[in-house]
Enzyme design. Sequence first.
Site, short mmCIF file in Angstrom:
data_model
loop_
_atom_site.label_atom_id
_atom_site.label_comp_id
_atom_site.label_asym_id
_atom_site.label_seq_id
_atom_site.Cartn_x
_atom_site.Cartn_y
_atom_site.Cartn_z
N HIS A 1 -29.38 -24.80 -36.67
CA HIS A 1 -28.58 -24.72 -38.09
C HIS A 1 -28.90 -23.35 -38.60
CE1 HIS A 1 -26.95 -28.82 -38.65
NE2 HIS A 1 -27.92 -29.08 -37.91
N ASP B 1 -29.00 -15.76 -43.04
CA ASP B 1 -28.67 -17.39 -43.16
C ASP B 1 -27.87 -18.08 -42.12
OD1 ASP B 1 -28.18 -19.77 -44.60
OD2 ASP B 1 -27.95 -18.71 -46.58
#
Length: 474
Positions: A153, A355
């Site tokens: 992720h 991110d």
Amino acid sequence: MAGRLIVVSNRIPEGPNPAGGLVVALKDAITEKNGTWIGAYGEPGEATDSFDELEGTPYRRLAFRLTAEEHSNYYLGFANSVLWPLCHRRVDLVELQPEYERDYLSVNRRLAAMILRILKPDDMLWIHDYHFLPLAQELRRLGVSNRIGFFLHIPFPSHADLSVLPQPETFAGWLADYNLVGLQTGADVARCLEMYRADPRAEFLPDGSVKFGMNILSVRSFPIGIDVDSFIESASRSAPSPFGREEPAKYIIGVDRLDYSKGIPNRFRAFGRFLENGGAEKRPCLVQIAPPTRERVKAYQDITRELEEIAGSLNGQFATLDWTPIRYIHRQIEREQLATLYRRASAALVTSLADGMNLVAKEFVAAQDPEDPGVLILSKFAGAAEQLTEALLVNPYDTDDIASAIDRALEMPLDERRRRHAFCMQAVRRTDVSLWSTQFLRVLERCMPTLNLPSSMGRGRYNLSAPPADLVAE
Ligand code: ADP
Ligand code: G6P
């Protein structure tokens, strides 16, 4: 495919209706496939060697417990003080301790042994995130030949940053025991393939997959998204203002775990620059919701302190009796309230320094009124920037760039706001979380299962796309 789906993530979903995140993404797939979700209890205690079955969900939940030492060394240590900073380009924050790696490996080994006891031959495993990179390797060591997929992720680290690990070559080996490695973006896939290109043990096959020793691995991007319709529904309900009577006339919203990767100090400074440059006359507010996270790690304590100082100093410099420029809320808020906050905001600021995706950006877009949408200001270093190209993309290291994007967002004409929002909304829909999980599982189902060779044929396992005719899966 008849087999069950077994999902492993560090956090086990809490209760029957947990809000948001991975649980929403996988709830349907796991329920349909008679699946099981495996994860750790939030609180450490006595280590468990077999799973506890938790009640109350339409799918099976199996929980295991970490000891306090494992929680420190595996979760706070190797996962969040080595891998997290490494993957988020903060190698300066990496803390190498031998006991961190030792417990990271031993937790993965213990979990593999526990999974083996419940595993059936046609089950498919889907492992999530950096807490479990070596889990497939541990399962293969135990002879498991089931299909195993992995989804990271967070950003894939650069080849140069990986060399900070004491044994950087283990990383490529850990991943090679999966049949499919899913990453968030094309840039992540490029970095992963760069790692294999630099590794003499790896070979590239014509279809782009990586042959590593006896294994063949597919690496693909699957950008994660949100549950779009349910978010639109929450945001469109006519809910009372979450501010009560204190709602600012015009506000910009920021919503992040208080993590150093989110670039919140940069955001505050840029908001200060915008105020200095004349923005103060417009009296906008920056509403920052930033709940605490991983509080025992020093880097998180430092960022908490830094943020309080910057917010205090900017408010000291600019606040008036009837206007507080920064409202900083250091806690979790209800999901429904969050949707309403997004909807009523004039703009959102996402300034991550690195991110994996950033779901807040997608939630903000989905929450807008298409007739009068707010503007998304998005870091070009968030995975979401690969899809939300009509957001105002900014360099989070450049204070003036963010400051002028704030000004532009607050002045943007309605037709431009509508056009940009419509484009971003299409991208948000294209990556709806149910499509994300369906696509990942479809590709994983097409991967050939790994074959365990009888030891007389030499050590090793094959996951060839066409298995040799004389070999049969165990
Ligand atoms: P990360 O996974 O690094 O935390 P994301 O932006 O991808 O970052 O996902 C964060 C998720 O957590 C989003 O679904 C967001 O709505 C939720 N979240 C973040 N902060 C809060 C908060 N203060 N209250 C409620 N939910 C939050
Ligand atoms: C990110 C990670 C997740 C993690 C979450 C919250 O989204 O990718 O794996 O669960 O942050 O972090 P925490 O340490 O509280 O689980």
